[in-house]
Design a protein around this motif. Structure first.
Motif, PDB file in Angstrom:
ATOM      1  N   GLY A   1       0.792  -1.226   0.000  1.00  0.00           N
ATOM      2  CA  GLY A   1       0.000   0.000   0.000  1.00  0.00           C
ATOM      3  C   GLY A   1       0.822   1.273   0.000  1.00  0.00           C
ATOM      4  O   GLY A   1       0.313   2.354  -0.324  1.00  0.00           O
ATOM      5  N   GLN A   2       2.102   1.162   0.346  1.00  0.00           N
ATOM      6  CA  GLN A   2       2.956   2.354   0.404  1.00  0.00           C
ATOM      7  C   GLN A   2       3.500   2.759  -0.970  1.00  0.00           C
ATOM      8  O   GLN A   2       4.140   3.807  -1.091  1.00  0.00           O
ATOM      9  N   PHE A   3       3.236   1.935  -2.005  1.00  0.00           N
ATOM     10  CA  PHE A   3       3.807   2.202  -3.327  1.00  0.00           C
ATOM     11  C   PHE A   3       2.778   2.833  -4.261  1.00  0.00           C
ATOM     12  O   PHE A   3       1.574   2.559  -4.175  1.00  0.00           O
ATOM     13  N   ASP A   4       3.284   3.665  -5.148  1.00  0.00           N
ATOM     14  CA  ASP A   4       2.508   4.183  -6.268  1.00  0.00           C
ATOM     15  C   ASP A   4       3.155   3.632  -7.534  1.00  0.00           C
ATOM     16  O   ASP A   4       4.124   4.183  -8.050  1.00  0.00           O
ATOM     17  N   PHE A   5       2.652   2.515  -8.013  1.00  0.00           N
ATOM     18  CA  PHE A   5       3.309   1.794  -9.092  1.00  0.00           C
ATOM     19  C   PHE A   5       3.154   2.516 -10.422  1.00  0.00           C
ATOM     20  O   PHE A   5       2.128   3.164 -10.680  1.00  0.00           O
ATOM     21  N   PRO A   6       4.149   2.396 -11.315  1.00  0.00           N
ATOM     22  CA  PRO A   6       4.026   2.972 -12.656  1.00  0.00           C
ATOM     23  C   PRO A   6       2.805   2.420 -13.385  1.00  0.00           C
ATOM     24  O   PRO A   6       2.348   1.302 -13.121  1.00  0.00           O
ATOM     25  N   GLN A   7       2.297   3.188 -14.334  1.00  0.00           N
ATOM     26  CA  GLN A   7       1.054   2.814 -15.011  1.00  0.00           C
ATOM     27  C   GLN A   7       1.179   1.484 -15.755  1.00  0.00           C
ATOM     28  O   GLN A   7       0.219   0.720 -15.842  1.00  0.00           O
ATOM     29  N   GLY A   8       2.360   1.185 -16.285  1.00  0.00           N
ATOM     30  CA  GLY A   8       2.526  -0.042 -17.066  1.00  0.00           C
ATOM     31  C   GLY A   8       2.815  -1.273 -16.240  1.00  0.00           C
ATOM     32  O   GLY A   8       2.988  -2.361 -16.798  1.00  0.00           O
ATOM     33  N   VAL A   9       2.863  -1.135 -14.931  1.00  0.00           N
ATOM     34  CA  VAL A   9       3.211  -2.255 -14.049  1.00  0.00           C
ATOM     35  C   VAL A   9       1.954  -2.860 -13.431  1.00  0.00           C
ATOM     36  O   VAL A   9       1.076  -2.137 -12.959  1.00  0.00           O
ATOM     37  N   ARG A  10       1.884  -4.170 -13.449  1.00  0.00           N
ATOM     38  CA  ARG A  10       0.831  -4.891 -12.734  1.00  0.00           C
ATOM     39  C   ARG A  10       1.454  -5.649 -11.576  1.00  0.00           C
ATOM     40  O   ARG A  10       2.494  -6.296 -11.737  1.00  0.00           O
ATOM     41  N   VAL A  11       0.814  -5.602 -10.423  1.00  0.00           N
ATOM     42  CA  VAL A  11       1.278  -6.334  -9.250  1.00  0.00           C
ATOM     43  C   VAL A  11       0.132  -7.230  -8.787  1.00  0.00           C
ATOM     44  O   VAL A  11      -0.934  -6.741  -8.404  1.00  0.00           O
ATOM     45  N   GLY A  12       0.357  -8.536  -8.874  1.00  0.00           N
ATOM     46  CA  GLY A  12      -0.658  -9.498  -8.467  1.00  0.00           C
ATOM     47  C   GLY A  12      -0.249 -10.240  -7.214  1.00  0.00           C
ATOM     48  O   GLY A  12       0.930 -10.524  -7.003  1.00  0.00           O
ATOM     49  N   VAL A  13      -1.218 -10.550  -6.374  1.00  0.00           N
ATOM     50  CA  VAL A  13      -0.975 -11.283  -5.132  1.00  0.00           C
ATOM     51  C   VAL A  13      -1.808 -12.556  -5.160  1.00  0.00           C
ATOM     52  O   VAL A  13      -3.013 -12.519  -5.430  1.00  0.00           O
ATOM     53  N   ASP A  14      -1.160 -13.682  -4.905  1.00  0.00           N
ATOM     54  CA  ASP A  14      -1.835 -14.980  -4.895  1.00  0.00           C
ATOM     55  C   ASP A  14      -1.567 -15.656  -3.562  1.00  0.00           C
ATOM     56  O   ASP A  14      -0.432 -16.014  -3.252  1.00  0.00           O
ATOM     57  N   ILE A  15      -2.599 -15.797  -2.744  1.00  0.00           N
ATOM     58  CA  ILE A  15      -2.468 -16.427  -1.436  1.00  0.00           C
ATOM     59  C   ILE A  15      -2.640 -17.935  -1.577  1.00  0.00           C
ATOM     60  O   ILE A  15      -3.602 -18.403  -2.191  1.00  0.00           O
ATOM     61  N   ASP A  16      -1.719 -18.703  -1.000  1.00  0.00           N
ATOM     62  CA  ASP A  16      -1.725 -20.169  -1.123  1.00  0.00           C
ATOM     63  C   ASP A  16      -1.929 -20.586  -2.577  1.00  0.00           C
ATOM     64  O   ASP A  16      -2.913 -21.255  -2.924  1.00  0.00           O
ATOM     65  N   PRO A  17      -1.023 -20.182  -3.461  1.00  0.00           N
ATOM     66  CA  PRO A  17      -1.217 -20.408  -4.902  1.00  0.00           C
ATOM     67  C   PRO A  17      -1.197 -21.890  -5.260  1.00  0.00           C
ATOM     68  O   PRO A  17      -0.526 -22.688  -4.631  1.00  0.00           O
ATOM     69  N   TYR A  18      -1.969 -22.231  -6.286  1.00  0.00           N
ATOM     70  CA  TYR A  18      -1.958 -23.594  -6.828  1.00  0.00           C
ATOM     71  C   TYR A  18      -0.875 -23.755  -7.879  1.00  0.00           C
ATOM     72  O   TYR A  18      -0.478 -24.866  -8.182  1.00  0.00           O
ATOM     73  N   SER A  19      -0.446 -22.659  -8.457  1.00  0.00           N
ATOM     74  CA  SER A  19       0.610 -22.708  -9.450  1.00  0.00           C
ATOM     75  C   SER A  19       1.734 -21.778  -9.026  1.00  0.00           C
ATOM     76  O   SER A  19       1.494 -20.669  -8.556  1.00  0.00           O
ATOM     77  N   PHE A  20       2.982 -22.237  -9.188  1.00  0.00           N
ATOM     78  CA  PHE A  20       4.131 -21.451  -8.774  1.00  0.00           C
ATOM     79  C   PHE A  20       4.966 -21.036  -9.976  1.00  0.00           C
ATOM     80  O   PHE A  20       6.167 -20.852  -9.864  1.00  0.00           O
ATOM     81  N   VAL A  21       4.344 -20.881 -11.139  1.00  0.00           N
ATOM     82  CA  VAL A  21       5.083 -20.476 -12.339  1.00  0.00           C
ATOM     83  C   VAL A  21       4.819 -19.015 -12.679  1.00  0.00           C
ATOM     84  O   VAL A  21       5.510 -18.459 -13.509  1.00  0.00           O
TER      85      VAL A  21
END
Length: 276
Positions: free
Chosen positions: A256-276
């Motif tokens: 929450g402390q970041f203001d990411f560049p417009q072209g950047v996507r940041v995804g969060v996956d909790i207990d992911p089924y895929s690690f690729v």
């Protein structure tokens, strides 16, 4: 890209990109120099035909059974004794019952154990056990042959011994030691951008601001196993936490402390089924 010989195309199984099989190398322009590698279904079918030239062979993939009519024709042929050998992908592991099927061979059964997937053992056991269950389902006894480079791996040893409980025990022990679910929590943060430097710098900034907490370990950033997907460069951080940790809250305050560049996507996956 994976070759689909019957459809004369190369396809990416992750993003859906397809191109015709080229006549010449796209890099150097040399003609007739590209050779497919690996134990693909079509190649295995070719070897079966060489070993058993009189056998009636059915190749079962998403390419060959791509409509209800083709599926019905395949089932009718198998039940009617018109097929001697079925060569197929995971598509044949579920839902089919052929009383005359008495021998199942699993090629490269341990292939799924490679690549860093933390649920690899579970998935391998499930898939091999399912396809093994196709053999000897009626009056005739069945036999299953498993090809492996790692016969001592707990999942392969349990499959060979038909000991489901041994696999459960080994998998439980490994997950407890690794702090993996259900004994711990995992989360992945994937940073992607069409600009590699932008993705890399953003991931490094996130990693540099990581929280220092006793019940959470944060690894990375590093290029994701699929480092380029759908035209986007991908970097990943992995989080391993105890069950008591408030993972979602920590990640929310951290990012929450970041203001990411417009072209950047940041995804969060909790207990992911895929690690690729």
């Amino acid at each position: 890209l994976v070759e689909h010989r019957f459809q004369a195309k190369l396809a990416c199984h992750h993003c859906g990109h397809e191109v015709p099989v080229p006549d010449a190398c796209p890099e150097c322009g040399t003609a007739d120099c590209l050779v497919a590698c690996g134990p693909g279904v079509e190649r295995i079918a070719d070897e079966v035909a060489e070993l058993f030239p009189e056998a009636r062979i059915a190749v079962v993939t998403s390419d060959t059974l791509n409509s209800p009519e083709r599926i019905a024709d395949f089932v009718a042929a198998a039940e009617g004794g018109a097929i001697d050998v079925i060569v197929g992908t995971q598509l044949v592991t579920k839902g089919y019952h052929f009383p005359e099927l008495t021998l199942v061979g699993v090629v490269d059964a341990d292939l799924g154990l490679e690549g860093g997937d933390l649920r690899a053992g579970e998935r391998t056991y499930q898939q091999v056990a399912q396809v093994a269950g196709r053999a000897g389902r009626a009056a005739k006894p069945g036999e299953v042959l498993i090809q492996t480079r790692h016969p001592d791996a707990p999942v392969i040893a349990a499959l060979a011994a038909g000991d489901r409980d041994a696999f459960y025990a080994a998998e439980t022990r490994a997950r407890r030691e690794a702090g993996a679910p259900p004994f711990g929590r995992w989360a992945a943060i994937i940073v992607s951008s069409e600009d590699e430097a932008e993705a890399r710098d953003t991931a490094r900034a996130i990693g540099g601001a990581r929280p220092d907490l006793p019940d959470i370990a944060i690894h990375g950033p590093a290029p994701a196993p699929l480092a380029l997907l759908r035209g986007r460069y991908r970097y990943r951080l992995l989080i391993n936490a105890r069950r008591s940790a408030e993972v979602q809250k920590v990640i929310r305050e951290w990012l929450g402390q970041f203001d990411f560049p417009q072209g950047v996507r940041v995804g969060v996956d909790i207990d992911p089924y895929s690690f690729v």
